[in-house]
Design an enzyme around this catalytic site. Structure first.
Site, PDB file in Angstrom:
ATOM      1  N   ASP A  19      -8.516   0.595  -7.991  1.00 32.79           N
ATOM      2  CA  ASP A  19      -9.534   1.499  -7.428  1.00 32.79           C
ATOM      3  C   ASP A  19     -11.090   1.149  -7.637  1.00 32.79           C
ATOM      4  O   ASP A  19     -11.692   2.090  -7.946  1.00 32.79           O
ATOM      5  CB  ASP A  19      -9.125   2.929  -8.106  1.00 32.79           C
ATOM      6  CG  ASP A  19      -7.902   3.106  -7.891  1.00 32.79           C
ATOM      7  OD1 ASP A  19      -7.070   2.630  -7.032  1.00 32.79           O
ATOM      8  OD2 ASP A  19      -7.302   4.233  -8.334  1.00 32.79           O
ATOM      9  N   LYS A  80      -3.542   4.978  -2.088  1.00 28.23           N
ATOM     10  CA  LYS A  80      -2.674   5.908  -2.933  1.00 28.23           C
ATOM     11  C   LYS A  80      -3.355   7.150  -3.132  1.00 28.23           C
ATOM     12  O   LYS A  80      -4.646   7.393  -3.065  1.00 28.23           O
ATOM     13  CB  LYS A  80      -2.273   5.329  -4.157  1.00 28.23           C
ATOM     14  CG  LYS A  80      -3.578   5.050  -5.064  1.00 28.23           C
ATOM     15  CD  LYS A  80      -3.118   4.492  -6.322  1.00 28.23           C
ATOM     16  CE  LYS A  80      -4.201   4.060  -7.385  1.00 28.23           C
ATOM     17  NZ  LYS A  80      -4.857   5.374  -7.961  1.00 28.23           N
ATOM     18  N   CYS A 115      -6.542   6.867 -13.991  1.00 22.88           N
ATOM     19  CA  CYS A 115      -5.586   5.668 -13.229  1.00 22.88           C
ATOM     20  C   CYS A 115      -5.264   4.688 -14.114  1.00 22.88           C
ATOM     21  O   CYS A 115      -4.086   4.091 -13.776  1.00 22.88           O
ATOM     22  CB  CYS A 115      -6.160   5.433 -11.850  1.00 22.88           C
ATOM     23  SG  CYS A 115      -6.761   6.760 -10.728  1.00 22.88           S
TER      24      CYS A 115
END
Length: 208
Positions: A19, A80, A115
Protein backbone atom coordinates in the site's frame (compact mmCIF):
# COMPACT_ATOMS: atom_id res chain seq x y z
CA UNK A 1 7.38 -18.27 19.58
CA UNK A 2 10.12 -16.68 17.48
CA UNK A 3 10.83 -18.44 14.24
CA UNK A 4 14.34 -19.51 13.36
CA UNK A 5 16.52 -16.78 11.83
CA UNK A 6 17.98 -18.05 8.57
CA UNK A 7 19.65 -16.76 5.43
CA UNK A 8 17.29 -15.60 2.71
CA UNK A 9 17.16 -17.69 -0.46
CA UNK A 10 15.85 -15.82 -3.56
CA UNK A 11 14.08 -18.97 -4.75
CA UNK A 12 12.24 -19.41 -1.45
CA UNK A 13 11.54 -15.75 -0.62
CA UNK A 14 8.60 -13.50 -1.50
CA UNK A 15 8.63 -9.69 -1.42
CA UNK A 16 5.39 -8.07 -0.22
CA UNK A 17 4.94 -4.37 -0.97
CA UNK A 18 2.04 -3.04 1.07
CA UNK A 19 0.00 0.00 0.00
CA UNK A 20 2.69 2.59 -0.82
CA UNK A 21 0.20 4.88 -2.56
CA UNK A 22 0.35 8.51 -3.61
CA UNK A 23 -2.62 9.68 -1.53
CA UNK A 24 -0.77 8.76 1.66
CA UNK A 25 2.19 11.03 0.91
CA UNK A 26 0.95 14.24 2.66
CA UNK A 27 0.08 12.43 5.88
CA UNK A 28 3.25 10.36 6.34
CA UNK A 29 6.42 11.75 7.92
CA UNK A 30 9.56 10.78 6.02
CA UNK A 31 7.42 9.41 3.18
CA UNK A 32 9.94 10.43 0.51
CA UNK A 33 12.77 8.79 2.45
CA UNK A 34 10.76 5.59 2.79
CA UNK A 35 10.06 5.55 -0.95
CA UNK A 36 13.76 5.94 -1.77
CA UNK A 37 14.64 2.98 0.43
CA UNK A 38 11.73 0.93 -0.91
CA UNK A 39 12.84 1.74 -4.45
CA UNK A 40 16.31 0.35 -3.74
CA UNK A 41 14.88 -2.81 -2.18
CA UNK A 42 12.32 -3.37 -4.93
CA UNK A 43 14.91 -2.92 -7.69
CA UNK A 44 17.26 -5.33 -5.93
CA UNK A 45 14.48 -7.90 -5.69
CA UNK A 46 13.86 -7.52 -9.41
CA UNK A 47 17.57 -7.98 -10.20
CA UNK A 48 17.72 -11.08 -8.01
CA UNK A 49 14.51 -12.59 -9.47
CA UNK A 50 12.66 -12.52 -6.15
CA UNK A 51 8.91 -12.60 -6.85
CA UNK A 52 6.95 -9.52 -5.80
CA UNK A 53 3.32 -9.10 -4.80
CA UNK A 54 1.90 -5.59 -4.44
CA UNK A 55 -1.33 -4.49 -2.83
CA UNK A 56 -3.13 -1.15 -3.04
CA UNK A 57 -5.63 -0.28 -0.34
CA UNK A 58 -8.96 0.90 -1.77
CA UNK A 59 -7.26 2.24 -4.92
CA UNK A 60 -10.50 3.72 -6.23
CA UNK A 61 -10.14 6.45 -3.59
CA UNK A 62 -6.51 6.22 -2.49
CA UNK A 63 -4.85 5.86 -5.88
CA UNK A 64 -2.16 3.60 -7.26
CA UNK A 65 1.32 2.73 -6.05
CA UNK A 66 3.67 5.73 -6.26
CA UNK A 67 5.27 6.18 -9.66
CA UNK A 68 8.80 6.17 -8.21
CA UNK A 69 8.49 2.44 -7.52
CA UNK A 70 9.01 0.13 -10.49
CA UNK A 71 6.57 -2.71 -9.90
CA UNK A 72 6.44 -3.84 -13.53
CA UNK A 73 7.82 -7.24 -12.53
CA UNK A 74 5.15 -7.84 -9.86
CA UNK A 75 3.43 -11.20 -10.10
CA UNK A 76 0.27 -9.59 -8.75
CA UNK A 77 -0.91 -6.03 -8.15
CA UNK A 78 -4.15 -6.31 -6.23
CA UNK A 79 -6.60 -3.84 -4.77
CA UNK A 80 -7.99 -4.66 -1.36
CA UNK A 81 -10.31 -3.50 1.37
CA UNK A 82 -8.92 -5.89 3.99
CA UNK A 83 -6.22 -4.27 6.07
CA UNK A 84 -4.09 -7.42 5.80
CA UNK A 85 -2.46 -8.32 2.48
CA UNK A 86 -3.39 -11.95 3.12
CA UNK A 87 -6.41 -11.81 0.83
CA UNK A 88 -7.87 -14.65 -1.27
CA UNK A 89 -6.21 -13.18 -4.38
CA UNK A 90 -2.81 -13.03 -2.70
CA UNK A 91 -3.19 -16.55 -1.28
CA UNK A 92 -3.95 -17.88 -4.76
CA UNK A 93 -0.96 -16.10 -6.28
CA UNK A 94 1.36 -17.45 -3.59
CA UNK A 95 0.17 -21.00 -4.12
CA UNK A 96 0.79 -20.68 -7.85
CA UNK A 97 4.24 -19.15 -7.35
CA UNK A 98 5.53 -21.60 -4.76
CA UNK A 99 3.35 -24.65 -5.27
CA UNK A 100 2.56 -24.23 -1.57
CA UNK A 101 4.16 -21.35 0.34
CA UNK A 102 7.48 -19.50 0.62
CA UNK A 103 9.87 -20.06 3.49
CA UNK A 104 10.25 -16.33 4.05
CA UNK A 105 8.41 -13.13 3.21
CA UNK A 106 10.03 -9.71 3.14
CA UNK A 107 7.34 -7.19 4.03
CA UNK A 108 7.43 -3.40 3.70
CA UNK A 109 5.05 -0.49 3.24
CA UNK A 110 2.39 1.21 5.29
CA UNK A 111 0.87 1.77 7.65
CA UNK A 112 3.18 -0.11 9.98
CA UNK A 113 0.69 -0.45 12.83
CA UNK A 114 -2.28 -1.42 10.65
CA UNK A 115 -1.81 -3.14 7.29
CA UNK A 116 1.81 -4.18 7.78
CA UNK A 117 1.20 -5.48 11.28
CA UNK A 118 -1.93 -7.44 10.38
CA UNK A 119 -0.24 -8.89 7.30
CA UNK A 120 2.75 -10.01 9.34
CA UNK A 121 0.57 -11.75 11.93
CA UNK A 122 -1.36 -13.59 9.23
CA UNK A 123 1.84 -14.89 7.62
CA UNK A 124 3.33 -15.88 10.97
CA UNK A 125 0.20 -17.93 11.60
CA UNK A 126 1.04 -19.86 8.41
CA UNK A 127 4.47 -20.72 9.88
CA UNK A 128 6.22 -18.48 7.36
CA UNK A 129 9.20 -16.42 8.50
CA UNK A 130 8.44 -12.70 8.27
CA UNK A 131 11.13 -10.07 7.73
CA UNK A 132 9.91 -6.52 8.34
CA UNK A 133 12.04 -3.96 6.50
CA UNK A 134 11.94 -1.16 9.04
CA UNK A 135 13.51 1.54 6.88
CA UNK A 136 10.84 0.90 4.24
CA UNK A 137 7.88 1.23 6.61
CA UNK A 138 5.90 4.24 7.76
CA UNK A 139 2.91 5.37 9.78
CA UNK A 140 1.26 8.73 10.25
CA UNK A 141 2.98 8.93 13.63
CA UNK A 142 6.52 7.67 14.12
CA UNK A 143 5.51 6.36 17.56
CA UNK A 144 2.90 4.11 15.93
CA UNK A 145 5.53 2.76 13.56
CA UNK A 146 8.11 2.19 16.29
CA UNK A 147 5.66 0.52 18.69
CA UNK A 148 4.35 -1.67 15.86
CA UNK A 149 7.90 -2.80 15.08
CA UNK A 150 8.39 -3.63 18.75
CA UNK A 151 5.18 -5.68 18.87
CA UNK A 152 6.14 -7.50 15.69
CA UNK A 153 9.60 -8.29 17.03
CA UNK A 154 7.98 -9.80 20.11
CA UNK A 155 5.57 -11.75 17.89
CA UNK A 156 8.48 -13.42 16.11
CA UNK A 157 9.26 -11.25 13.10
CA UNK A 158 12.81 -10.38 12.11
CA UNK A 159 13.11 -6.58 12.12
CA UNK A 160 15.68 -5.64 9.53
CA UNK A 161 16.71 -3.02 6.96
CA UNK A 162 16.78 -2.84 3.19
CA UNK A 163 20.53 -3.27 2.83
CA UNK A 164 20.60 -6.18 5.28
CA UNK A 165 17.97 -7.98 3.18
CA UNK A 166 19.75 -7.21 -0.09
CA UNK A 167 23.17 -8.44 1.02
CA UNK A 168 21.68 -11.53 2.66
CA UNK A 169 20.06 -12.45 -0.66
CA UNK A 170 23.33 -11.86 -2.56
CA UNK A 171 25.62 -13.62 -0.03
CA UNK A 172 28.73 -13.59 -2.24
CA UNK A 173 30.71 -10.90 -4.07
CA UNK A 174 31.04 -13.40 -6.91
CA UNK A 175 27.28 -13.60 -7.31
CA UNK A 176 26.66 -12.86 -11.02
CA UNK A 177 24.10 -10.22 -10.00
CA UNK A 178 26.52 -8.39 -7.70
CA UNK A 179 27.49 -5.67 -10.17
CA UNK A 180 23.85 -4.67 -10.60
CA UNK A 181 23.31 -4.75 -6.85
CA UNK A 182 26.46 -2.74 -6.14
CA UNK A 183 25.09 0.15 -8.18
CA UNK A 184 21.91 0.11 -6.09
CA UNK A 185 23.60 0.04 -2.70
CA UNK A 186 26.41 2.46 -3.51
CA UNK A 187 24.32 5.41 -2.22
CA UNK A 188 23.51 4.75 1.45
CA UNK A 189 19.94 4.18 2.50
CA UNK A 190 18.09 7.24 3.75
CA UNK A 191 17.71 7.63 7.50
CA UNK A 192 14.20 6.92 8.80
CA UNK A 193 14.88 8.02 12.42
CA UNK A 194 14.17 4.57 13.75
CA UNK A 195 14.38 4.00 17.47
CA UNK A 196 13.92 0.79 19.35
CA UNK A 197 11.62 0.59 22.33
CA UNK A 198 13.50 -1.01 25.27
CA UNK A 199 12.30 -4.40 26.47
CA UNK A 200 12.86 -5.95 29.88
CA UNK A 201 16.13 -7.49 28.72
CA UNK A 202 17.51 -4.27 27.23
CA UNK A 203 19.74 -1.81 28.99
CA UNK A 204 18.89 1.65 27.72
CA UNK A 205 17.84 1.93 24.11
CA UNK A 206 19.55 1.14 20.84
CA UNK A 207 19.20 1.74 17.15
CA UNK A 208 17.61 -0.99 15.07
Amino acid sequence: MALRRCHLNPKKTLFLLCDIQEKFRPAMPLFDNMVKNADKLTKAGKALDVPLIVTEHYPEKLGKTVEQLDISHAKLVSGKTYFSMFTPEVKAAIKELFNDKPEDVVLYGLESHICVEQTAIDFLQQNINVYIVADCCSSRLNQDRDLALDRLRQAGCVITTSESVIFDLVRDKNNPKFDAIRKLVSPPSVDMKLTRQPSDSDVGSSKL
